[in-house]
Design a protein around this motif. Sequence first.
Motif, mmCIF file in Angstrom:
data_model
loop_
_atom_site.group_PDB
_atom_site.id
_atom_site.type_symbol
_atom_site.label_atom_id
_atom_site.label_comp_id
_atom_site.label_asym_id
_atom_site.label_seq_id
_atom_site.Cartn_x
_atom_site.Cartn_y
_atom_site.Cartn_z
ATOM 1 N N ALA A 156 66.001 49.763 9.347
ATOM 2 C CA ALA A 156 66.641 48.942 8.313
ATOM 3 C C ALA A 156 65.628 48.523 7.256
ATOM 4 N N TYR A 157 64.452 48.072 7.703
ATOM 5 C CA TYR A 157 63.426 47.664 6.746
ATOM 6 C C TYR A 157 62.947 48.853 5.918
ATOM 7 N N GLU A 158 62.858 50.023 6.541
ATOM 8 C CA GLU A 158 62.434 51.225 5.815
ATOM 9 C C GLU A 158 63.440 51.581 4.729
ATOM 10 N N ILE A 159 64.739 51.502 5.053
ATOM 11 C CA ILE A 159 65.781 51.829 4.074
ATOM 12 C C ILE A 159 65.706 50.893 2.876
ATOM 13 N N LEU A 160 65.442 49.614 3.135
ATOM 14 C CA LEU A 160 65.369 48.647 2.042
ATOM 15 C C LEU A 160 64.011 48.657 1.343
ATOM 16 N N GLY A 161 63.042 49.355 1.945
ATOM 17 C CA GLY A 161 61.717 49.397 1.340
ATOM 18 C C GLY A 161 60.964 48.101 1.519
ATOM 19 N N LEU A 162 61.156 47.449 2.665
ATOM 20 C CA LEU A 162 60.517 46.169 2.960
ATOM 21 C C LEU A 162 59.704 46.270 4.243
ATOM 22 N N THR A 163 58.843 45.293 4.445
ATOM 23 C CA THR A 163 58.098 45.192 5.698
ATOM 24 C C THR A 163 58.788 44.173 6.586
ATOM 25 N N PRO A 164 58.537 44.219 7.891
ATOM 26 C CA PRO A 164 59.169 43.251 8.809
ATOM 27 C C PRO A 164 58.816 41.800 8.500
ATOM 28 N N LYS A 166 67.135 39.623 -2.279
ATOM 29 C CA LYS A 166 66.704 40.075 -3.600
ATOM 30 C C LYS A 166 66.595 41.596 -3.651
ATOM 31 N N ARG A 167 66.001 42.181 -2.622
ATOM 32 C CA ARG A 167 65.812 43.630 -2.591
ATOM 33 C C ARG A 167 67.156 44.360 -2.486
ATOM 34 N N TYR A 168 68.054 43.826 -1.654
ATOM 35 C CA TYR A 168 69.384 44.439 -1.488
ATOM 36 C C TYR A 168 70.129 44.452 -2.811
ATOM 37 N N ARG A 169 70.149 43.311 -3.496
ATOM 38 C CA ARG A 169 70.874 43.233 -4.767
ATOM 39 C C ARG A 169 70.268 44.187 -5.796
ATOM 40 N N TYR A 170 68.953 44.255 -5.826
ATOM 41 C CA TYR A 170 68.279 45.148 -6.774
ATOM 42 C C TYR A 170 68.666 46.604 -6.523
ATOM 43 N N LEU A 171 68.614 47.018 -5.260
ATOM 44 C CA LEU A 171 68.914 48.414 -4.939
ATOM 45 C C LEU A 171 70.377 48.751 -5.215
ATOM 46 N N MET A 172 71.294 47.884 -4.797
ATOM 47 C CA MET A 172 72.708 48.176 -4.973
ATOM 48 C C MET A 172 73.093 48.230 -6.440
ATOM 49 N N HIS A 173 72.483 47.400 -7.246
ATOM 50 C CA HIS A 173 72.800 47.421 -8.679
ATOM 51 C C HIS A 173 72.247 48.664 -9.371
ATOM 52 N N HIS A 174 71.374 49.391 -8.682
ATOM 53 C CA HIS A 174 70.831 50.614 -9.255
ATOM 54 C C HIS A 174 71.463 51.883 -8.697
ATOM 55 N N VAL A 175 71.821 51.861 -7.410
ATOM 56 C CA VAL A 175 72.308 53.102 -6.802
ATOM 57 C C VAL A 175 73.808 53.120 -6.576
ATOM 58 N N HIS A 176 74.463 51.963 -6.622
ATOM 59 C CA HIS A 176 75.901 51.957 -6.351
ATOM 60 C C HIS A 176 76.679 52.249 -7.618
ATOM 61 N N PRO A 177 77.509 53.286 -7.636
ATOM 62 C CA PRO A 177 78.226 53.673 -8.861
ATOM 63 C C PRO A 177 79.204 52.627 -9.339
ATOM 64 N N ALA A 214 73.930 54.391 -1.041
ATOM 65 C CA ALA A 214 74.452 53.023 -1.117
ATOM 66 C C ALA A 214 74.947 52.560 0.242
ATOM 67 N N GLN A 215 75.634 53.439 0.988
ATOM 68 C CA GLN A 215 76.144 53.012 2.286
ATOM 69 C C GLN A 215 75.026 52.736 3.286
ATOM 70 N N GLU A 216 73.931 53.479 3.193
ATOM 71 C CA GLU A 216 72.799 53.216 4.080
ATOM 72 C C GLU A 216 72.130 51.889 3.735
ATOM 73 N N ILE A 217 72.030 51.616 2.450
ATOM 74 C CA ILE A 217 71.449 50.346 2.012
ATOM 75 C C ILE A 217 72.314 49.178 2.469
ATOM 76 N N ASN A 218 73.617 49.329 2.300
ATOM 77 C CA ASN A 218 74.533 48.265 2.704
ATOM 78 C C ASN A 218 74.489 48.039 4.217
#
Length: 349
Positions: A6-14, A23-34, A53-57
């Motif tokens: 999960a942390y790898e998908i979001l690009g975060l450390t534990p 913050k990271r989730y919102r940033y990613l979804m606003h960029h990759v979710h159509p 997007a589904q993996e991030i979610n």
Amino acid sequence: MTSSAAYEILGLTPKADKKAIKKRYRYLMHHVHPDSGAFKAASGKSYDYRYSAQEINAAYSFLYKNDNFKLQENIKNTGTAKYTEKNTKYSHNNSSDDAASNNSSDFNYSPKNKTIWKAETNPNAYTERNIYHYTEDSDGNVFGAFVIATGKYIWNHNEDFPLFLKSMFDVSKRLLDGVEGTKQHLVSDSVRLKFQADLTYLLSQQFIHFSASMHDLLKPISDEQADIFYIESMLELDPHPPVVRAGMTIYPTYLKNHRLFVKTKSGKEAGYISFKDDRLYYLIIPLLEQKRAQVKIEISKEQDRLNTRGQNKYKNIDFMIKLLPKPDKYFPENINTRIDELLQNFTKI
């Protein structure tokens, strides 16, 4: 899905805290979710991210909404973990054995990141449909939905019913678009909407297991009569209704526009039946159309006088339905033929 995945998908450390995950989730979804309307970078090029997007979610849900985030907090604060990841909603499987052991998952990610929805299928359905999942921002607000699986999956209670209807509308639109592309002129919006509504209604019958859904949504009136259900309903009174009193029996008279109209014993039209749960329209009416159920309808003894005032007048009723012993695994055989006929009629307009 594991915490590390999960942390790898979001690009975060534990070590990331709750605020950083949001913050990271919102940033990613606003960029990759159509559906977010922000899937392009400022340069005008598509934002390229290796996870969907589904993996991030799913990763966000795993870390933030389930107890896995609490697990990380426990690790940070006490150095101990009192939670196991076995019972989480999502599972990132590395083997088929793992997938089989996690029966509570709504869907799983396979090693190839292909989502598999856990539901029965109707191989004879007219076409495949999408399974949708809501997308939320970090505050829990829904801002879209994305496809997590495609197939001839039968609806079950794990799939939000409005999203099931969305999948039916999308299929009907796709079928009509294909037919309309062969026509020399466009059909008016009002006519098209009527065809789409009828097509959606027919298609939905191929993806609903009626008896199983009845038992999911309702309780039988007794263990001895497991095929009889009581449904809280209302009688939407005719503009000029006859006198109907508490305890009076009313009788089905005809079905029109997917509504059940009823009459009194003397034959006077009383109005039509409405259900408090909208899902029941897609169960009860088809069962009656297919002559797979019997009903008994009485005016309820509990009434609110305000119900009979104003323009929208109605009476509370006691509605009981009995399923007839027909094999539910055999979906109506003529549905595909009726769909073909409806599409052919659309081409003739």
